[in-house]
Write a protein that holds these residues in place. Structure first.
Motif, PDB file in Angstrom:
ATOM      1  N   GLN A  76      -3.230   2.638   5.326  1.00 49.53           N
ATOM      2  CA  GLN A  76      -2.640   2.752   3.993  1.00 49.53           C
ATOM      3  C   GLN A  76      -1.867   4.054   3.839  1.00 49.53           C
ATOM      4  N   LEU A  77      -2.240   5.035   4.667  1.00 53.25           N
ATOM      5  CA  LEU A  77      -1.563   6.329   4.593  1.00 53.25           C
ATOM      6  C   LEU A  77      -0.713   6.512   5.843  1.00 53.25           C
ATOM      7  N   PRO A  78       0.505   7.006   5.693  1.00 47.06           N
ATOM      8  CA  PRO A  78       1.312   7.264   6.885  1.00 47.06           C
ATOM      9  C   PRO A  78       0.738   8.403   7.703  1.00 47.06           C
ATOM     10  N   CYS A 123     -13.627   5.521   4.753  1.00 43.38           N
ATOM     11  CA  CYS A 123     -12.565   6.115   5.563  1.00 43.38           C
ATOM     12  C   CYS A 123     -11.696   5.015   6.174  1.00 43.38           C
ATOM     13  N   PRO A 132      -4.434  10.404   9.040  1.00 44.20           N
ATOM     14  CA  PRO A 132      -5.774   9.932   8.660  1.00 44.20           C
ATOM     15  C   PRO A 132      -6.763   9.813   9.811  1.00 44.20           C
ATOM     16  N   LEU A 188     -10.962   2.238   4.914  1.00 42.43           N
ATOM     17  CA  LEU A 188     -10.071   1.697   3.872  1.00 42.43           C
ATOM     18  C   LEU A 188      -8.710   2.392   3.891  1.00 42.43           C
ATOM     19  N   TYR A 189      -8.739   3.679   4.175  1.00 38.68           N
ATOM     20  CA  TYR A 189      -7.505   4.468   4.090  1.00 38.68           C
ATOM     21  C   TYR A 189      -6.637   4.314   5.337  1.00 38.68           C
ATOM     22  N   ASP A 232       2.086  11.032   8.771  1.00 38.99           N
ATOM     23  CA  ASP A 232       2.645  12.381   8.630  1.00 38.99           C
ATOM     24  C   ASP A 232       1.658  13.275   7.885  1.00 38.99           C
TER      25      ASP A 232
END
Lengths: 489, 212
Positions: free
Chosen positions: B193-195, B187, B143, B189-190, B197
């Motif tokens: 929350q996202l790994p 952006c 991200p 926010l993410y 990879d």
């Protein structure tokens, strides 16, 4: 009429802000969303009814306009959003929609408010701003009440969306630079993005800037529509999002982007119709080919419908590329309107089927129509409309578009489209018909599938039939007016 | 070389230098430097003072130059998910690609504006930012890496916007900056929350299972 337009623009915005505001608890947020959507549809209907044909009414310092295009698409997205609200209320009442209802309704209303404002915009950059805002509002809804996969899909959607719109904005800036150069170097040319003023621009200035801008604009809009090569966000987002959100993406946001495409192509075609047509044909041909390949190997019915959406976007691009006369443009507009209802019907049915069977895998589903009669019938009719069967509006639209390809001398494109459509027809039939009619293992157990949960879908199917059998004169006239703007001045 | 071309050279450096470090701090600082340089480039055009110009300076210097790096720095520090941060793979081949993109961008700029060297510089710089941003995005490095790529592209677009001799109407300029701020917040926010990879590979792996 202008007062109603203000209501259309501000009501969902106010509702969305109220529902999203922290510390304010609203009684039954989904009911509030439904009421606001109903008022919105009524206002859109009133505007369509009161509007003088072939006239444009500007408001809010000419930033917004009520003309044929805005009225048609305002009515269309309002109806679809009303259908989504009814569907979401049903899903909430049956406990199949997770998450905070206020946040869901609030964000949906904010998304819808941005969409309405985009459709009403008379300024290309304003329209761009509202499309960006609608993307930012809906992105978190894609993973609403869902897991990590949906978050990834949402992120992918956001990235592609912002980059696509970025290219479009870049294209606008290049066109502005070309116009400024053409009007007498840097000091003389006033920068304008008001659509009605752009109609009167005759000098295009520097052709390099102009062609670059044109190519970037069409590429950017194509990305937002899910056209190849930038299409990979589309199946992921459509598949992973909750069904009501998928409908908002596929039938509300898609049509707002179509408005931008119509506005831009209508304007740009006057200057360089060849470049616009070539780029649209390239993207359209690539999209329907890629979509057909994915449809053939699809194992997930929601994803299959998502690929069919890419196929439809490609068909719209091709239709628009060859729309050199009013009849051809009419076919494209009819196709766009039909496509919105088809996708709404299918994605809502997919949600009902998934809620009962707990899977989206085609191979394990058999005899849906026996276990869930209403859902099965609605899904079946939706698939027929998707495949362009008579007597749905999509059939007439496809026939008109194909006949215009031969009339316009695009025989190779015509042949290619016919082959691809045949492949899609066979693949969909092979995959979906056993799922609908096959022998169900739990045939004796009828699922509680109430008629009321399909009210919106059935209304949309009635509209699709009406578009194919008998289109009322005012609607037909409105479609023709929009078609006129596509063939350039 | 004049003042403006110096600024463009610095801008290209702000885009390219973070590629050579495996540090998210340098990448975020690069974004801030791009914002400050955008403001400086606007100042070099010597527009007459107006309320809108003050707003534009505030947007470029304060929001793009200071708030954006501060916000992402805080978000990333709170979610230290990306221990091995890379924008592009650290090898000669990747750097060669990046250098080629910059070279092609400036050739493109001089071809697009053959009679206007200042504009050619600006176009070349903007095209460099756009292409390097796309290169970063294409690496799907997680991200934060994608956010850096995205805002590098945004910076390139803003540079092309600065080419225009006339400002946008004030409400439109406000709208564009609101979109930028909301994009930045969304952006953020993410992040966490996202790994870190790759994003596409796993989606492709689950796409045909038909389950969610």
């Amino acid at each position: 009429m202008i007062a109603m337009a203000y209501v259309c623009a501000l009501l969902p915005l106010a509702g969305g802000l109220l529902l999203c505001a922290p510390k304010i608890r609203v009684w039954r947020a989904n009911v509030v969303m439904l009421i606001l959507a109903a008022i919105e549809s009524a206002c859109a209907g009133y505007i369509a009814w009161q509007r003088t044909p072939d006239a444009s009414v500007f408001f809010c310092d000419r930033y917004f306009v009520i003309d044929a295009t805005s009225v048609l698409f305002l009515s269309l997205i309002s109806l679809v959003f009303l259908g989504v609200s009814v569907y979401a209320l049903h899903r909430r009442s049956t406990g199949t929609l997770d998450g905070d209802p206020e946040l869901y309704a609030g964000r949906s209303l904010l998304f819808f408010a941005a969409s309405v404002l985009a459709v009403l915009s008379n300024h290309l950059v304003m329209m761009w701003i509202f499309l960006e805002l609608s993307a930012l509002a809906i992105a978190p809804l894609i993973f609403f009440g869902r897991g990590l996969d949906a978050k990834r899909a949402s992120w992918k959607y956001l990235m592609f969306s912002v980059v696509g719109l970025g290219f479009n904005f870049l294209g606008l800036m290049c066109v502005a630079r070309a116009i400024a150069g053409g009007a007498g170097a840097h000091s003389a040319g006033e920068l304008t993005f008001f659509i009605d003023e752009l109609w009167h621009v005759h000098s295009i200035g520097d052709s390099h800037w102009w062609r670059l801008g044109l190519a970037l604009m069409v590429f950017g809009v194509g990305t937002k529509l899910g056209l190849a090569p930038m299409y990979s966000w589309c199946p992921d987002a459509y598949d992973k999002a909750p069904p009501s959100v998928t409908v908002m993406l596929a039938a509300v946001q898609f049509n707002c982007v179509v408005v931008m495409l119509f506005r831009e192509v209508g304007l740009l075609r006057s200057f360089d119709s060849q470049l616009v047509s070539k780029e649209l044909i390239a993207m359209g041909v690539l999209s329907i080919g890629v979509a057909a390949l994915h449809i053939v190997k699809a194992r997930n019915y929601k994803r299959l419908i998502a690929y069919a959406s890419i196929n439809h976007a490609g068909s719209i691009a091709l239709g628009l590329a060859v729309a050199i006369n009013l009849n051809a443009a009419y076919g494209v507009v009819l196709y766009v309107v039909s496509n919105a209802f088809v996708k709404a019907v299918l994605f809502m049915s997919c949600g009902n089927i998934k809620a009962h069977f707990g899977t989206k895998q085609i191979s394990v589903l058999r005899g849906v129509i026996r276990v869930m009669p209403f859902s099965g019938w609605v899904f079946m009719l939706g698939v027929f409309a998707l495949l362009g069967f008579a007597p749905f509006g999509s059939f007439i639209a496809e026939v008109v578009m194909l006949s215009n390809m031969t009339e316009g001398g695009y025989l190779l494109v015509f042949f290619y489209v016919c082959v691809v459509l045949t492949i899609v027809l066979i693949a969909c039939g092979r995959l979906l018909f056993p799922m609908i009619w096959g022998d169900a293992s739990d045939e004796g157990i009828r699922h509680n599938d109430p008629f009321t949960s399909h009210l919106a879908s059935m209304f949309f199917i009635a509209v699709l039939l009406s578009l194919g059998i008998y289109t009322p004169a005012p609607v037909s006239h409105l479609l023709q007016e929009v078609a006129k703007t596509l063939v350039g001045h | 070389m004049n003042d403006a071309s110096d600024l463009f050279v610095l801008y290209v450096a702000a885009v390219v230098v973070p590629l050579m470090f495996q540090s998210w701090r340098v990448a975020i600082l690069g974004l801030g430097a791009q914002g400050i340089l955008l403001g400086s480039i606007l100042a070099s055009h010597h527009h007459p003072w107006s309320g809108q110009l003050v707003f534009e300076y505030a947007y470029l210097f304060a929001i793009r130059g200071i708030v954006l790096p501060w916000y992402f720095f805080r978000r990333q520090r709170d979610h230290t998910g990306e221990s091995e941060f890379v924008l592009i793979r650290k090898n000669l081949f990747q750097w060669l690609i990046a250098a080629s993109l910059v070279l092609v961008s400036f050739m493109f700029g001089s071809r697009l504006s053959p009679n206007n060297p200042a504009e050619a510089w600006q176009v070349g710089t903007a095209a460099s930012a756009l292409l390097i941003g796309m290169l970063i995005l294409s690496h799907r490095s997680g991200p934060l890496g994608q956010i850096v790529g995205l805002f590098t592209i945004e910076g390139g677009i803003a540079l092309i916007e600065l080419l225009s001799p006339h400002a946008m109407p004030f409400p439109v300029a406000i709208g564009v900056s609101i979109v930028f701020v909301l994009l930045m917040l969304t952006c953020g926010l993410y992040l966490g929350q996202l790994p870190a990879d790759t994003l596409a590979t796993e989606l492709a792996a689950t796409e045909d299972k038909g389950v969610l």
